[in-house]
Design an enzyme around this catalytic site. Sequence first.
Site, PDB file in Angstrom:
ATOM      1  N   THR A 256       0.824  -1.215   0.000  1.00 52.66           N
ATOM      2  CA  THR A 256       0.000   0.000   0.000  1.00 52.66           C
ATOM      3  C   THR A 256       0.853   1.258   0.000  1.00 52.66           C
ATOM      4  OG1 THR A 256      -1.814  -1.136   1.093  1.00 52.66           O
ATOM      5  CG2 THR A 256      -1.754   1.240   1.358  1.00 52.66           C
TER       6      THR A 256
ATOM      7  N   SER B  98       1.310  -7.430  -1.702  1.00 57.04           N
ATOM      8  CA  SER B  98       2.030  -8.536  -1.063  1.00 57.04           C
ATOM      9  C   SER B  98       1.232  -9.829  -1.027  1.00 57.04           C
ATOM     10  CB  SER B  98       2.502  -8.155   0.337  1.00 57.04           C
ATOM     11  OG  SER B  98       1.457  -8.205   1.259  1.00 57.04           O
TER      12      SER B  98
ATOM     13  N   THR C 273       1.369  -5.112   3.871  1.00 56.88           N
ATOM     14  CA  THR C 273       1.164  -5.650   5.220  1.00 56.88           C
ATOM     15  C   THR C 273       0.583  -7.069   5.204  1.00 56.88           C
ATOM     16  OG1 THR C 273      -1.035  -4.647   5.357  1.00 56.88           O
ATOM     17  CG2 THR C 273       0.804  -3.369   6.245  1.00 56.88           C
ATOM     18  N   ASP C 274      -0.111  -7.427   4.113  1.00 58.49           N
ATOM     19  CA  ASP C 274      -0.845  -8.701   4.141  1.00 58.49           C
ATOM     20  C   ASP C 274       0.048  -9.905   4.401  1.00 58.49           C
ATOM     21  OD1 ASP C 274      -3.155  -7.320   3.704  1.00 58.49           O
ATOM     22  OD2 ASP C 274      -3.368  -7.855   1.591  1.00 58.49           O
TER      23      ASP C 274
ATOM     24  N   THR D 133      -0.174 -23.791  17.182  1.00 63.51           N
ATOM     25  CA  THR D 133      -1.497 -23.503  17.744  1.00 63.51           C
ATOM     26  C   THR D 133      -2.214 -22.398  16.966  1.00 63.51           C
ATOM     27  OG1 THR D 133      -2.719 -22.766  19.690  1.00 63.51           O
ATOM     28  CG2 THR D 133      -0.463 -21.951  19.486  1.00 63.51           C
TER      29      THR D 133
HETATM   30  N1  ASP Z   1      -2.842  -5.555   0.075  1.00 66.55           N
HETATM   31  C1  ASP Z   1      -1.776  -4.727   0.557  1.00 66.55           C
HETATM   32  C2  ASP Z   1      -0.489  -5.518   0.489  1.00 66.55           C
HETATM   33  O1  ASP Z   1      -0.287  -6.374   1.300  1.00 66.55           O
HETATM   34  C3  ASP Z   1      -2.064  -4.285   1.947  1.00 66.55           C
HETATM   35  C4  ASP Z   1      -1.046  -3.385   2.581  1.00 66.55           C
HETATM   36  O2  ASP Z   1       0.035  -3.151   2.092  1.00 66.55           O
HETATM   37  O3  ASP Z   1      -1.364  -2.847   3.663  1.00 66.55           O
HETATM   38  O4  ASP Z   1       0.307  -5.301  -0.383  1.00 66.55           O
END
Ligand code: ASP
Length: 335
Positions: A13, A59, A90-91, A270
């Site tokens: 992002t 990602s 972030t993903d 877990t």
């Molecule tokens: N879909 C995005 C990614 O993982 C989400 C992000 O970057 O926050 O590239």
Amino acid sequence: MKKRVYIAATGGTIAMGNGPDGYVPRPGFLRAQMQAMPELQTAEMPDYVLEEYDPLLDSANMTPAGWLRIARDIAAHYAGFDGFVVLHGTDTMAYTASALAFLLDGLAKPVIVTGSQIPLGEVRNDARLNLITALQVAVAPIPEVCVCFGSRLLRGCRVVKVSAGGLDAFDSPNFPALGRCGVDIQVDWKFVRASLGSPLVVKDLAAPFVAALRVFPGIRAGVLANILQPPLQGLVLETYGVGNIPDRDPELLTALEQAARRGVVIVNCTQCLTGSVDMHGYATGSALERAGVVGGGDMTAEAALAKLHYLLGLGLAPTAVKAEIGRDLRGELSV
Ligand code: ASP
């Protein structure tokens, strides 16, 4: 002399702009935005070199081959820089940060993985501060792969994404934060690993077949048996509580036992956010151990998957992989 940081921009992002179907990575966008940030040119900031990957990825599209590309890129620039920032979505950041920790054997410089929930190009965003903080942390003597996001600095192979929309998107449920990024950036040095003083090595890896499966009520043996079919070499089995699966269906255990006997390494992690697998707590867990499943302790499922990729990719025999799964290699496991 100013310190130097190499920025590997893989996408996410932070490097995205608005397209007809929502956010998409925009080549050149990040560089232009960063050039327009006067704060990056100030005396307190390190010099940086930005390498924008082609293609820039959401990602969700990151792969084990992509992990290796980043690790090799860092190794190729290792001597010329004081630290490294990896910009990433972030993903799957938790997977990549875990994988880099394993791949960068002998790491003695900081590798700081960050990104954002809102693009750098938006008026209100978390990208600006995450980027600036990551660049500042990347010149501290932290010989680890870390995730620096929102208000915390976390060990990379301990993180999980815990929020889809919050600006503190990551947590390290089974290990304390390495630092706090508040008014000041405060590193908790007692939790930072010491450098072993060995040279950085990124080994050549094969591309093993690894999978993950979350156990669920009503799971049928056929589902498990299917996923365990050759050519699968490793499975992260996400189980209940301290490491339990249903034991009233003998075929479930048979599927696991047969696969383990064929040499598939099955790691028990877990589904809980905190705590550790203990396969001796309940009969349902003990049955797994007898079936040849190996306990993943308090490793995150993300770290376990990355570790399996690394160990199987090195070409180790299943018994050796099982032994290494139980050893703490990069601070991913409490032993
Ligand atoms: N879909 C995005 C990614 O993982 C989400 C992000 O970057 O926050 O590239």
